[in-house]
Design an enzyme around this catalytic site. Structure first.
Site, mmCIF file in Angstrom:
data_model
loop_
_atom_site.group_PDB
_atom_site.id
_atom_site.type_symbol
_atom_site.label_atom_id
_atom_site.label_comp_id
_atom_site.label_asym_id
_atom_site.label_seq_id
_atom_site.Cartn_x
_atom_site.Cartn_y
_atom_site.Cartn_z
ATOM 1 N N HIS A 258 -2.409 -41.937 45.640
ATOM 2 C CA HIS A 258 -1.741 -40.635 45.583
ATOM 3 C C HIS A 258 -1.817 -39.885 46.902
ATOM 4 O O HIS A 258 -1.405 -38.724 46.975
ATOM 5 C CB HIS A 258 -2.336 -39.800 44.449
ATOM 6 N N HIS B 284 2.746 -51.678 40.785
ATOM 7 C CA HIS B 284 3.073 -51.947 39.391
ATOM 8 C C HIS B 284 3.333 -53.425 39.142
ATOM 9 O O HIS B 284 3.200 -53.900 38.016
ATOM 10 C CB HIS B 284 4.268 -51.098 38.969
#
Length: 720
Positions: free
Chosen positions: A266, A98
């Site tokens: 993921h 992020h």
């Protein structure tokens, strides 16, 4: 002490408006005034390390020791923020992701290269929930190594180490990112006043993702990429797939890189939504002082990782969330999935009839197995034909998947670090990658004076030489260190065909300069810059000053094979106030566009002012336009632009939306024409103050010297 009246009335003697609370400022009273704050970011007053050279200091860092400490941190679970399965890998990967993932290709802003995620608004975006805990977990490492290790480097290193500690062979890592010390206010994140509000505000048509307003990449204010619950929070994997494609493309990723990052991201970690999101405390910037700088305080955490609430989505994507493996594909493609909601009320998918052995264990209690999940973006990898085909390729070749992900992860975390020449540390890869905009080393052994002599004798005008050098150098962006004169990509596609580069004039000038490069052993890139310098020196001489423009040789010439033409298309200028050019009328005023270009070039307000006046005096306007050329001595580096701009014997008469006539008050005759970009230097109070410095009778020599310094800065921006 307060006097009696103040004490009786309970008044505070502190001027709150000037310190902590908001008082009306200039742009509040006059919203249409030109705000120059974009040029005043990150000045030397904000840093506590004035005079400190981070890029030299980090070279003395014990890289192995730092990496060992970060590796040990991964499994050092803390009661105040317990690690999922006793491993902080997923959290640190999300922190690095992020931090870097705010990068967008159109203007090169965002990204992890300056540690901006420490500050508002990013530190308080909903999508960055609980990353404040990750940064605090890293504090002991930062504290130990001090100024030799920036937060920007440490945050991204933590993500790299996290992947390695879980079994991935990464592509490498470079140090060298210097921290900023207050928020980057020059980044436009969107106009919304609400986090994760109606995404349609960002689109002409939300069902057509490519209508997302430029330069934005994320689909909501406060998110890094797409809404994991679906377009505008409505699950539909096919619709989400199109948003994923556009969003990642605007972050410089193709379909294969996008699929690799989604699937690889993921493969480890989990999402957190096992509780009531409504009881969470305020984000860091709004939290009470007693929260120690933390936001999203969870009263129900109870020292258990299981109880964490962040995105509201709950669960891991794989059976073994602390291990790099092919488990993501096994579950996504091995089961059918149905829509459900998390305990926190977020849309997600759960597998139908999953075998118990395929369920991950609880993050806190290893004796329990819990349900995995997928988001709408994960389902997009399965239902979108292009992404599905890529995933099938990955599943057939796990090594290829791991390598593709490692390269995409490296690109994500290094995109805004600049060219490979800036990489520092033992793990910096030696391979040239096309997204690094590689440029071969140039020759430094040629006779610079001889080259300048040939250029001076070539018959090129001052305007031709100055404009070509400027156009070559103006593409530089300090946001991601792309563009600039090095490489001479102005002679390659797509730049040679950009409207703003005047293709016909450019081809004519290059036909003169390229043979000079071939004859002398200099690169075309160096010759283009030298030609601009010759033009400036000739203009200064015409004004009565002998100057030598500073020059550093060694630029190389890139080739088509070294150039990602699609990526470079984003660097095309749509306006250039310095050459008085707009590609078309925009909703944004021409002077605002000029400020944006100026900030990307790393220029200050005074530097912008002196360059503007000099470019006009030398007649370097696009297409030879006379707008703003307030002089009868065009081609001489004089202060005439400023002298006549501030002369009250003239009045300015609007003729069109971006065109004015400069009219003699007595005779009524039109003396010159001008654009908004010209006249703002006489109308805006701050810019006029700068302009008046150069309009004074004693300013001629200072003007020339200041212009030469600012010009040389632009020409050398990309000489790393």
């Amino acid at each position: 002490m307060m006097d009696g009246d103040d004490k009786a009335m309970g008044k505070c003697p502190v001027m709150h408006g000037s310190m902590t609370t908001h008082s009306a400022g200039v742009t509040d009273w006059w919203p249409k005034t030109l705000n120059l704050d974009i040029l005043h970011q990150q000045d030397s007053k904000t840093t506590p390390l004035k005079g400190f050279d981070y890029r030299e200091a980090v070279k003395t860092l014990d890289f192995d020791a730092v990496k060992a400490d970060v590796t040990a941190l991964m499994t050092d679970s803390q009661d105040w923020w317990p690690a999922d399965w006793g491993h902080y890998g997923g959290l640190m990967i999300r922190l690095a992701w992020h931090s870097a993932g705010s990068y967008r290709l159109m203007d090169g802003r965002g990204g992890g290269g300056a540690g901006n995620i420490r500050f508002a608004p990013l530190n308080s975006w909903p999508d960055n929930g609980n990353l404040d805990k990750a940064r605090r977990l890293l504090w002991p490492v930062k504290k130990k190594y001090g100024n030799k290790l920036s937060w920007a480097d440490l945050i991204l290193l933590a993500g790299n180490v996290a992947y390695e500690s879980m079994g991935l062979k990464t592509f490498g890592f470079s140090f060298g990112r210097e921290d900023i010390w207050h928020p980057e206010k020059d980044v436009y994140w969107g106009s919304e006043q609400e986090f994760v509000g109606d995404a349609a505000q960002r689109y002409e048509d939300i069902m057509k993702p490519d209508t997302l307003a430029n330069p934005l990449a994320a689909v909501h204010m406060g998110l890094i990429y797409v809404n994991p619950e679906g377009v505008n929070g409505q699950p539909n994997p096919l619709n989400t797939a199109e948003q994923v494609r556009v969003t990642f493309a605007r972050m410089a990723m193709n379909d294969e890189e996008t699929a690799a990052l989604t699937c690889g991201g993921h493969t480890v970690g989990k999402a957190h939504g096992n509780g009531d999101a409504s009881v969470l405390g305020a984000e860091p910037e709004a939290a009470g002082i007693e929260n120690q700088g933390f936001g999203w305080v969870n009263p129900n955490l109870g020292g258990k990782a299981t109880n964490a609430v962040t995105s509201g989505i709950e669960g891991a994507w794989t059976t073994h969330p602390t291990k790099w493996d092919m488990g993501y594909f096994k579950l996504l493609f091995g089961y059918d999935w149905e829509l459900t909601k998390s305990p926190a009320g977020a849309w997600q998918y759960r597998p139908i009839d999953i075998r118990e052995e395929d369920m991950p264990v609880d993050p806190t209690d290893p004796t329990k197995r819990v349900m995995p999940m997928m988001t709408d973006a994960d389902m997009a990898m399965k239902v979108d034909p292009a992404y599905n085909a890529i995933c099938q390729k990955f599943m057939a070749d796990p090594e290829y998947f791991a390598d593709t992900f490692a390269r995409a992860w490296f690109k994500l975390t290094h995109r805004d670090l600049g060219p490979r020449a800036r990489y520092i540390g033992p793990e910096a890869p030696q391979e040239d990658l096309i997204w690094q905009d590689p440029v071969p080393a140039g020759n430094t052994g040629y006779d610079v004076a001889a080259v300048k002599a040939k250029i001076a004798a070539s018959g090129l005008s001052v305007a031709d030489m100055v404009a070509t050098a400027w156009d070559s150098a103006r593409t530089f962006r300090q946001s991601d260190l792309r563009g600039g004169a090095n490489g001479a990509r102005i002679r390659l596609a797509p730049q040679k065909d950009w409207e703003g580069n005047e293709p016909a004039r450019l081809a004519r000038v290059l036909s003169v300069l390229e043979p000079i490069a071939a004859e002398t052993g200099a690169s075309v890139a160096d010759v283009i810059v030298l030609a601009g310098n010759v033009g400036v020196e000739q203009a200064a001489k015409a004004a009565g000053f002998d100057v030598t423009v500073p020059f550093q040789p060694g630029r190389g010439d890139a080739t088509d094979e070294m150039t990602d033409a699609d990526s470079f298309a984003w660097l095309e200028p749509l306006a250039d106030g310095y050459r008085n050019w707009l590609k078309k009328d925009f909703d944004v005023a021409a002077e605002e566009l000029m400020l944006d270009r100026t900030q990307l070039l790393g220029l200050t307000g005074p530097e912008m002012t002196v360059l503007m006046g000099g470019m006009r005096a030398m007649g370097a306007n696009y297409g030879g336009s006379k707008h703003g050329v307030f002089t009868d001595r065009e081609g001489a580096l004089t202060t005439d632009f400023f002298v006549n701009l501030t002369d009250m014997s003239y009045k300015w008469v609007p003729k069109a939306s971006n065109l004015y006539e400069i009219v003699d008050r007595k005779s009524g005759a039109t003396k010159w024409t001008a654009t908004r970009v010209d006249l703002v230097f006489g109308s805006n109070s701050i810019l006029r103050a700068y302009a008046e410095v150069y309009a004074q009778d004693d300013a001629a020599e200072k003007f020339v010297n200041d212009f030469v310094a600012a010009w040389a800065k632009v020409m050398h921006n990309d000489m790393f």
